[in-house]
Enzyme design. Structure first.
Site, mmCIF file in Angstrom:
data_model
loop_
_atom_site.group_PDB
_atom_site.id
_atom_site.type_symbol
_atom_site.label_atom_id
_atom_site.label_comp_id
_atom_site.label_asym_id
_atom_site.label_seq_id
_atom_site.Cartn_x
_atom_site.Cartn_y
_atom_site.Cartn_z
ATOM 1 N N HIS A 139 44.246 34.346 32.878
ATOM 2 C CA HIS A 139 42.703 34.405 33.015
ATOM 3 C C HIS A 139 42.020 34.151 31.494
ATOM 4 O O HIS A 139 41.154 33.481 31.090
ATOM 5 C CB HIS A 139 42.118 35.266 34.099
ATOM 6 C CG HIS A 139 40.753 35.140 34.021
ATOM 7 N ND1 HIS A 139 39.989 34.049 34.781
ATOM 8 C CD2 HIS A 139 39.970 35.755 33.328
ATOM 9 C CE1 HIS A 139 38.604 34.184 34.637
ATOM 10 N NE2 HIS A 139 38.592 35.449 33.924
ATOM 11 N N GLY A 193 41.442 41.597 6.223
ATOM 12 C CA GLY A 193 40.786 42.738 5.825
ATOM 13 C C GLY A 193 39.837 43.473 6.713
ATOM 14 O O GLY A 193 39.622 42.987 7.943
ATOM 15 N N ASP A 206 51.592 35.527 10.732
ATOM 16 C CA ASP A 206 50.892 36.198 9.610
ATOM 17 C C ASP A 206 52.153 36.713 8.566
ATOM 18 O O ASP A 206 53.055 36.612 8.945
ATOM 19 C CB ASP A 206 50.025 37.392 10.079
ATOM 20 C CG ASP A 206 50.911 38.506 10.840
ATOM 21 O OD1 ASP A 206 51.904 38.716 10.605
ATOM 22 O OD2 ASP A 206 50.026 39.466 11.248
ATOM 23 N N SER A 207 51.607 37.505 7.475
ATOM 24 C CA SER A 207 52.377 37.723 6.127
ATOM 25 C C SER A 207 53.198 38.919 6.678
ATOM 26 O O SER A 207 54.173 39.382 5.946
ATOM 27 C CB SER A 207 51.592 37.826 5.229
ATOM 28 O OG SER A 207 50.654 38.781 5.040
ATOM 29 N N GLY A 208 52.646 39.749 7.487
ATOM 30 C CA GLY A 208 53.265 41.138 7.594
ATOM 31 C C GLY A 208 52.414 42.218 6.842
ATOM 32 O O GLY A 208 52.463 43.300 7.141
ATOM 33 N N GLY A 209 51.540 41.606 5.877
ATOM 34 C CA GLY A 209 50.933 42.721 5.243
ATOM 35 C C GLY A 209 49.847 43.424 6.014
ATOM 36 O O GLY A 209 50.037 44.966 5.878
ATOM 37 N N PHE A 210 49.329 43.009 7.139
ATOM 38 C CA PHE A 210 48.589 43.722 7.900
ATOM 39 C C PHE A 210 49.279 44.850 8.546
ATOM 40 O O PHE A 210 48.924 45.968 8.758
ATOM 41 C CB PHE A 210 47.676 42.872 8.897
ATOM 42 C CG PHE A 210 46.754 43.632 9.885
ATOM 43 C CD1 PHE A 210 45.573 43.981 9.510
ATOM 44 C CD2 PHE A 210 47.222 43.874 11.144
ATOM 45 C CE1 PHE A 210 44.713 44.676 10.300
ATOM 46 C CE2 PHE A 210 46.285 44.398 11.988
ATOM 47 C CZ PHE A 210 45.197 44.918 11.552
ATOM 48 N N ASP A 250 42.707 34.370 15.517
ATOM 49 C CA ASP A 250 43.633 35.048 16.411
ATOM 50 C C ASP A 250 43.026 36.063 17.074
ATOM 51 O O ASP A 250 42.184 36.463 16.253
ATOM 52 C CB ASP A 250 44.851 35.290 15.719
ATOM 53 C CG ASP A 250 45.002 36.116 14.626
ATOM 54 O OD1 ASP A 250 44.668 35.649 13.580
ATOM 55 O OD2 ASP A 250 45.125 37.342 14.910
#
Lengths: 479, 479
Positions: free
Chosen positions: B445, B329, B163-167, B376
């Site tokens: 599991h 978002g 992912d971009s790191g933005g989150f 994810d």
């Protein structure tokens, strides 16, 4: 990384021989002219329990006893020279064979910390050792028994050991340092023994009162209780309940303690025999006597002979005897070989011996030369979780900043799953990030290192290249 | 325990069909008469980057672009009905194919916590997703780049996402709750956004200043920096750097934020194109645009169309376009399907879509129906380390005392490695004893449960039994 060559190509002496047809796969029988005779205390007539009805070379069925086949003894082994009893052989247990000498990883709470059983197997380990003390407190031996024994509980398809709980009752109770091969230089009594008010273990003739390390609750272990717990746990090999003394206990206390451990051993044999009859539906378990006696040669020899007398007494009375022997107690590293040598000097060659706890690679050579067949050790697993890893050139700590951009394997010459698939840089990252996987991978590496080291020692004894292998390994590891 | 039958025998509808020759192995092409046409915003002429030179059904070489083959669409899929775009297909990446829909486990710091790559593979997972933010801070994308990219670094032989790191920049910086599918009922502004003085992230037109969660050090991410980091990490699929807003931001702020994310996306495309040329020796990476717009339909649709315009603009200018799209978002669980539906309604059918973060099994059905191809989620792994496990009859917490003597597998009907080899009692013991292995086994599991659930959903779409499978699974799981 990715290099397929393992240690096999490195340790030229035994492995070239192995490649040429010798080695651990081919059993080199009868190398020692003394094979089959009994040495040491002169108790040549002692029968070994359960040996009678077993065909040599076959694993016993679940309802048959453990047995041991001696294969090769170190050529320099001489009765006159205590500390030189190294040999190879096979312990046959109801759950499989153990090629000896063998390194037995510790699975304290029914898990070799961080590893699945498949990963343990991948390291080459043949058997694992759990702790009666810990499993008694949690989840309880009744739960493990209901699960079908510790091996089934933890999904380990191979031989298992449990210790008696004696060591933990004392060491966790009294609070002294938990390693056996200890150095007392610069120690003070207070480093070893906590003040009386903090003692969690009290020994009397009948047994030991102690408090749980989990919740401080009160418990009592006696020889009978230890046997009941260990029968509940159902390991192939278990140990008699003994009193562990410290190196700073007085000579007088050591004497009285050895005598008590002797009396406890008899009670263990009697209770073990009773439980075996009562639980005849369960796979047969083997009880091993434990030799104490601290650093005193006379006490060690006397304790060993005493256990052999108890063994003979049991057989004479139609009860089960010991299946092997353990060497316990606080051992200073520098005296390790000497003490194990005294004990093995007294023991019959036909019975297997376990050394309870060692720490470093050089201890393996010392213990094997002194006559130990198997040994357990928490060092490789405990060290691993802190980032310490073994290499052929000595120990590294992968947390060190110099590994941040080191894209080589942990030890590419040694090889193995971890070195072939992960870089030091990746392990360094996992350790710095406190990721679980760091512990798993470092543990796999260290256990494989110790297991394979002992495998190589075994091959070198069988092939007559022990001295060269030892010189080569230690010369490189410790420089 | 020991039972070999897995879930295959349970989910009778798709699996009986699979057994009779249908299912995920056989590609059911052309089920939907709309296949090959473009739907939604009317940009039917948009070319899909890298599709031209690829033979359908083959994985691209390392120097070729990612592509997507649509296989089956849910029969009820209608353009007029937002939220009903479920489909199956294959994403072809330079490191292997991903059968979609697919559950992508999270490997935040280049490790799916507690699992080796072999164990990840054993769960059936096809690809894993790491976080640019975490790997930038530690060990640094330069280290990962030097290792040959994140997949090589972590020894994962398959497709990877970052992912971009933005989150993380926003969520870890501002400190609001880190789940995307969130419920705002009863929330207060202060639950979500920390006081100004505690804010670790400040957004301006050019990028974001933030402080490290590790040591508080100051850093700055811009779209260009995010691209440079993600090229260093070298995942097959990466995401444009976006601003994450919260559900309590004002409408005005959401508008300006979406506009800024649009401008950042253009800068990402330009920088991605430059880096791809500069790093032509590296395997080709695919940049996916990220759609923001919170809970507003007009903003979501406008954002999606905006990204498609940027994609077309890039192609027209001879640059690389997007390879797919992500939906990001803060999404309230109850609006998840609706919002993803709006976005997928605008997107071309020929391009893959990733939903960034979901939490529960029912979300999978919602997301897939709404048109997401991959998703994810940290829930299965995070939950597992606390003893929470999925079963066909709902979630259990294995720490609960009632499992102390429960010798059945976690879910014997579901089967899988963990249920077939370990009892609930053993896992309960490991959890109570705080043993590492508890996390490993529960994680295996849960990941297998989610992966296989999505595998079954995929098979049911291909076989036309989706509605029955969904009713059967959810009816049982949530009662």
């Amino acid at each position: 990384m990715g290099k397929r060559s393992g240690w096999g190509e490195w340790c030229c002496f035994p492995c070239q021989l192995m490649a040429s047809g010798g080695g651990q796969r081919q059993i080199v029988m009868g190398k020692c002219s003394r094979r089959g005779s009994r040495r040491g205390s002169g108790r040549g007539g002692a029968k070994v329990a359960g040996m009678e009805n077993r065909q040599v070379g076959q694993s016993p069925a679940l309802d048959q006893d453990l047995s041991f086949d001696l294969r090769t003894e170190l050529p320099e082994a001489q009765a006159e020279q205590p500390g030189k009893h190294g040999r190879t052989g096979v312990i046959h247990t109801p759950h499989g064979d153990i090629q000896t000498p063998a390194f037995i990883p510790v699975a304290t709470k029914a898990t070799v910390k961080t590893l699945t059983p498949e990963q343990i197997r991948q390291t080459g380990a043949q058997a694992i050792l759990s702790n009666a003390y810990h499993l008694y407190l949690q989840p309880g031996q009744d739960v493990v028994d209901e699960a079908g024994g510790v091996a089934k509980f933890e999904n380990w398809h191979g031989p298992t050991y449990t210790d008696s709980g004696g060591f933990q009752v004392m060491s966790l109770g009294v609070g002294f340092k938990k390693v056996l091969a200890m150095d007392t230089k610069g120690w003070d009594e207070k480093d070893i023994r906590a003040r009386h008010k903090d003692r969690y273990a009290h020994v009397d003739e009948d047994g030991v009162d102690f408090r749980s390390v989990i919740d401080g609750s009160r418990h009592r272990f006696t020889p009978e209780v230890s046997m009941q717990i260990q029968h509940g746990l159902g390991a192939d090999i278990m140990f008699a309940f003994d009193e562990l003394t410290t190196l700073v206990d007085t000579r007088a206390y050591q004497e009285s303690s050895v005598a008590r451990t002797h009396r406890w051993a008899r009670r263990c044999l009697i209770e073990h025999d009773r439980l075996t009859r009562e639980r005849s539906h369960r796979p047969r378990q083997s009880l091993w006597g434990v030799v104490q006696g601290a650093q005193y040669e006379d006490l060690r020899r006397q304790a060993t002979r005493g256990l052999l007398d108890l063994h003979q007494e049991a057989l004479d009375e139609g009860r089960r005897g010991f299946g092997g022997f353990g060497v316990g107690g606080a051992l200073e590293k520098e005296n390790l070989g000497t003490i194990v040598g005294w004990v093995c000097d007294e023991l019959p060659r036909e019975m297997p011996r376990h050394l309870l706890g060692i720490s470093e690679p050089d201890d393996l050579f010392t213990a094997i030369e002194a006559g130990a067949d198997t040994f357990d050790c928490v060092a490789p697993t405990r060290l691993a979780r802190r980032g310490g890893v073994y290499t052929l050139d000595g120990r590294l700590n992968l947390k060190n900043a110099r590994f941040k951009r080191d894209f080589s394997g942990v030890d590419e010459e040694f090889g193995g799953y971890v070195s072939e698939n992960y870089s030091r840089a990746y392990l360094h990252h996992l350790l710095k990030a406190k990721e679980f996987l760091a512990g798993t991978l470092c543990t796999m590496h260290n256990v494989e290192f110790m297991v394979r080291l002992v495998d190589n020692i075994r091959a070198s004894i069988d092939n007559g290249t022990y001295a060269e292998f030892k010189a080569e390994f230690l010369g490189r590891y410790y420089t």
